[in-house]
Scaffold this active site. Structure first.
Site, mmCIF file in Angstrom:
data_model
loop_
_atom_site.group_PDB
_atom_site.id
_atom_site.type_symbol
_atom_site.label_atom_id
_atom_site.label_comp_id
_atom_site.label_asym_id
_atom_site.label_seq_id
_atom_site.Cartn_x
_atom_site.Cartn_y
_atom_site.Cartn_z
ATOM 1 C CE LYS A 1 17.128 82.251 -55.567
ATOM 2 N NZ LYS A 1 16.305 83.228 -54.793
ATOM 3 C CG PHE B 1 7.776 86.989 -51.941
ATOM 4 C CD1 PHE B 1 8.430 85.791 -52.143
ATOM 5 C CD2 PHE B 1 7.761 87.529 -50.661
ATOM 6 C CE1 PHE B 1 9.073 85.132 -51.103
ATOM 7 C CE2 PHE B 1 8.401 86.871 -49.612
ATOM 8 C CZ PHE B 1 9.054 85.665 -49.837
ATOM 9 N NE ARG C 1 21.129 81.943 -45.852
ATOM 10 C CZ ARG C 1 19.929 82.196 -46.400
ATOM 11 N NH1 ARG C 1 19.293 81.285 -47.141
ATOM 12 N NH2 ARG C 1 19.365 83.362 -46.226
ATOM 13 C CB THR D 1 17.050 88.024 -48.751
ATOM 14 O OG1 THR D 1 17.232 86.985 -47.787
ATOM 15 C CG2 THR D 1 16.008 87.607 -49.762
ATOM 16 N NE ARG E 1 20.749 85.971 -52.297
ATOM 17 C CZ ARG E 1 20.051 85.332 -51.367
ATOM 18 N NH1 ARG E 1 20.208 85.630 -50.089
ATOM 19 N NH2 ARG E 1 19.185 84.405 -51.710
ATOM 20 C CD GLU F 1 16.465 73.925 -49.304
ATOM 21 O OE1 GLU F 1 15.677 74.771 -48.839
ATOM 22 O OE2 GLU F 1 17.645 74.205 -49.618
HETATM 23 P P1 IDP Z 1 16.765 83.607 -48.826
HETATM 24 O O1 IDP Z 1 16.819 83.203 -50.290
HETATM 25 O O2 IDP Z 1 17.816 84.641 -48.505
HETATM 26 O O3 IDP Z 1 16.814 82.425 -47.893
HETATM 27 P P2 IDP Z 1 13.912 83.784 -48.219
HETATM 28 O O4 IDP Z 1 13.325 84.698 -47.196
HETATM 29 O O5 IDP Z 1 13.986 82.322 -47.905
HETATM 30 O O6 IDP Z 1 15.373 84.349 -48.587
HETATM 31 O O7 IDP Z 1 13.083 83.994 -49.556
HETATM 32 C C1 IDP Z 1 13.214 83.091 -50.643
HETATM 33 C C2 IDP Z 1 13.330 83.878 -51.926
HETATM 34 O O8 IDP Z 1 12.113 84.571 -52.160
HETATM 35 C C3 IDP Z 1 14.402 84.977 -51.923
HETATM 36 O O9 IDP Z 1 15.694 84.510 -52.223
HETATM 37 C C4 IDP Z 1 13.883 85.898 -52.993
HETATM 38 O O10 IDP Z 1 14.207 85.409 -54.298
HETATM 39 C C5 IDP Z 1 12.387 85.808 -52.804
HETATM 40 N N1 IDP Z 1 11.900 86.908 -51.959
HETATM 41 C C6 IDP Z 1 12.047 87.027 -50.621
HETATM 42 N N2 IDP Z 1 11.478 88.150 -50.158
HETATM 43 C C7 IDP Z 1 10.933 88.752 -51.250
HETATM 44 C C8 IDP Z 1 10.201 89.961 -51.424
HETATM 45 O O11 IDP Z 1 9.914 90.715 -50.487
HETATM 46 N N3 IDP Z 1 9.816 90.235 -52.719
HETATM 47 C C9 IDP Z 1 10.111 89.425 -53.771
HETATM 48 N N4 IDP Z 1 10.810 88.280 -53.634
HETATM 49 C C10 IDP Z 1 11.221 87.954 -52.392
HETATM 50 MG MG MG Z 2 15.460 80.863 -47.680
#
Ligand code: IDP
Ligand code: MG
Length: 137
Positions: free
Chosen positions: A9, A57, A85, A91, A102, A126
């Site tokens: 990212k 978000f 993963r 996350t 991370r 994807e």
């Molecule tokens: P992941 O990337 O671990 O699979 P997802 O739940 O799919 O997590 O969320 C996608 C992306 O959205 C996350 O990687 C993060 O950048 C963003 N994100 C997820 N939850 C939040 C939040 O509560 N606040 C702000 N950004 C979030």
């Molecule tokens: Mg995801």
């Protein structure tokens, strides 16, 4: 061999840790089958993250993903989806296990260094979103 999609990212690209992140994959038997550096458009980011369009978000996520270039990869190996993963960590970097990407490179839940497909089915969708067949070698 299983394939998955990985995105380094904008936060991690800005920190110049592309090589360090790719090393995590290559050192753990995930082969780089495709790779490109891209400036996503707003339309690209909205389409890629369409599954999250109802989440509060979503707007911030799209703005963040277009805030600078990203590096998009297809990774290939045994259990590539789950292995990626595991290497990524949770996350929220505050909850990510020590030694994960991370934990080591992310600043916050939104600027969290990497994306990884969450299932075999989504990996296929994807990968097809970003790469032509001839780019995956
Ligand atoms: P992941 O990337 O671990 O699979 P997802 O739940 O799919 O997590 O969320 C996608 C992306 O959205 C996350 O990687 C993060 O950048 C963003 N994100 C997820 N939850 C939040 C939040 O509560 N606040 C702000 N950004 C979030
Ligand atoms: Mg995801």
């Amino acid at each position: 061999m299983e394939k998955t999609l990985s995105i380094i990212k904008p936060d991690a690209v800005k920190k110049s840790v592309i090589g360090k992140i790719v090393d995590r994959f290559e050192s753990n038997d995930l082969r780089v089958a495709a790779m490109k550096k891209v400036q996503l458009s707003e339309a690209d980011a909205k389409a890629f993250y369409a599954v999250h369009s109802e989440r509060p978000f979503f707007g911030e996520l799209v703005e963040f993903m277009i805030s600078g270039p990203v590096v998009i990869m297809v990774l290939e190996g045994d259990n590539a989806v789950a292995k990626n993963r595991d290497l990524m960590g949770a996350t929220n970097p505050k909850e990510a296990a020590a030694g994960t990407i991370r934990a080591d490179f992310a600043d916050s839940i939104d600027a969290n260094a990497v994306h990884g497909s969450d299932s075999h089915e989504n990996a296929k969708i994807e990968i097809d979103f970003f790469f032509a067949q001839r780019e995956i070698v």
